[in-house]
Enzyme design. Structure first.
Site, PDB file in Angstrom:
ATOM      1  N   ASP A 254      31.949  17.008  -6.277  1.00 55.03           N
ATOM      2  CA  ASP A 254      31.064  16.455  -7.189  1.00 55.03           C
ATOM      3  C   ASP A 254      31.367  16.199  -8.518  1.00 55.03           C
ATOM      4  O   ASP A 254      30.505  16.329  -9.547  1.00 55.03           O
ATOM      5  CB  ASP A 254      29.627  17.372  -7.165  1.00 55.03           C
ATOM      6  CG  ASP A 254      29.000  17.361  -5.747  1.00 55.03           C
ATOM      7  OD1 ASP A 254      29.463  16.770  -4.755  1.00 55.03           O
ATOM      8  OD2 ASP A 254      27.956  18.074  -5.654  1.00 55.03           O
TER       9      ASP A 254
ATOM     10  N   LYS B 165      28.513  13.276   1.052  1.00 53.62           N
ATOM     11  CA  LYS B 165      27.769  14.162   1.333  1.00 53.62           C
ATOM     12  C   LYS B 165      26.244  14.016   0.991  1.00 53.62           C
ATOM     13  O   LYS B 165      26.180  13.560  -0.138  1.00 53.62           O
ATOM     14  CB  LYS B 165      28.185  15.533   1.271  1.00 53.62           C
ATOM     15  CG  LYS B 165      28.227  15.955  -0.604  1.00 53.62           C
ATOM     16  CD  LYS B 165      28.876  17.264  -0.356  1.00 53.62           C
ATOM     17  CE  LYS B 165      29.026  17.415  -2.139  1.00 53.62           C
ATOM     18  NZ  LYS B 165      27.573  17.870  -2.562  1.00 53.62           N
TER      19      LYS B 165
ATOM     20  N   CYS C  31      27.123  23.679  -5.111  1.00 53.81           N
ATOM     21  CA  CYS C  31      27.895  22.971  -3.994  1.00 53.81           C
ATOM     22  C   CYS C  31      29.160  23.291  -3.918  1.00 53.81           C
ATOM     23  O   CYS C  31      29.706  23.613  -2.713  1.00 53.81           O
ATOM     24  CB  CYS C  31      28.019  21.496  -4.495  1.00 53.81           C
ATOM     25  SG  CYS C  31      26.250  20.332  -4.444  1.00 53.81           S
TER      26      CYS C  31
END
Length: 221
Positions: free
Chosen positions: A23, A122, A155
């Site tokens: 991310d 995702k 995450c």
């Protein structure tokens, strides 16, 4: 049981290691990105993003070292349009707008995938949930995940736990992860040390990777 990888040096052998970059996107990392902007607009304590450039640069250097040594590099990218999210995830969000498909906010921040890297989109916190990540790693014979990116306690944490449950050895590069939640960041690092794997630095990982890099690659440094 004799082939169990027990030391950091054994776990970080490039031939069975993937650097997983989580991310590193504008909405999470950049000034004016969704997290920094919405926190400021709501009057809540703003997310600090000033450290993210240095984190990105360290991840970029680690990724270069991983590639030179023959380790895999995998990028996880969140796409959080509500049409992709479970109802429970939508319920935890104030409004749609974070990492929207095709927007600047969903673009990678400061560093980018290279040819040959794995890139996986995702729609929740874990990079393994309903994605092709596990299959792609298994095709490459990966046994160890070196974790980097943001947020440490969300995450990154969700992906490393899921990976551990799938049987991967876990290594966290502590200077290559970050979070706006200092307590959560430290909590994840502490939990990894006790329960999930290794916590080390990018400098140490680059040293280990460098032992396996071809001589011509090392001479180019």
């Amino acid at each position: 049981m004799s082939n169990i990888l027990r030391t950091l040096a054994e776990k970080a052998q490039p031939r069975h290691t993937a650097l997983v970059i989580v991310d590193m996107q504008n909405d999470f990392c950049a000034q004016g990105g969704y997290l920094q902007r919405t926190r400021a607009e709501s009057g809540r304590h703003p997310i600090r993003v000033d450290e993210n450039a240095a984190i990105a640069d360290r991840i970029g250097a680690l990724a270069d070292g991983a590639r030179r040594s023959g380790a895999a590099v995998a990028w996880l990218r969140s796409v959080y349009d509500f049409k992709y999210l479970a109802e429970a995830h939508v319920a935890m969000r104030d409004a749609e707008g974070c990492c929207m498909e095709g927007t600047w906010g969903a673009d990678f921040f400061r560093i980018q995938p290279r040819e040959g890297d794995i890139v996986v989109d995702k729609h929740t916190f874990s990079g393994f949930h309903e994605t092709g990540l596990h299959a792609q790693l298994q095709e490459r014979g990966i046994r160890t995940l070196v974790m980097a990116g943001v947020a440490t306690n969300v995450c990154v944490d969700s992906t490393l736990r899921h990976g551990f449950f799938l049987g991967y050895h876990i290594v966290v590069a502590e200077d290559c992860v970050g979070s706006g939640n200092a307590a959560g960041h430290e909590g994840t690092l502490s939990t990894v040390r006790v329960n999930f794997g290794e916590v080390t630095t990018s400098v140490e990982l680059l040293r280990l990777f460098g032992k396996h890099a071809p001589a011509d690659a090392l001479s180019a440094l």
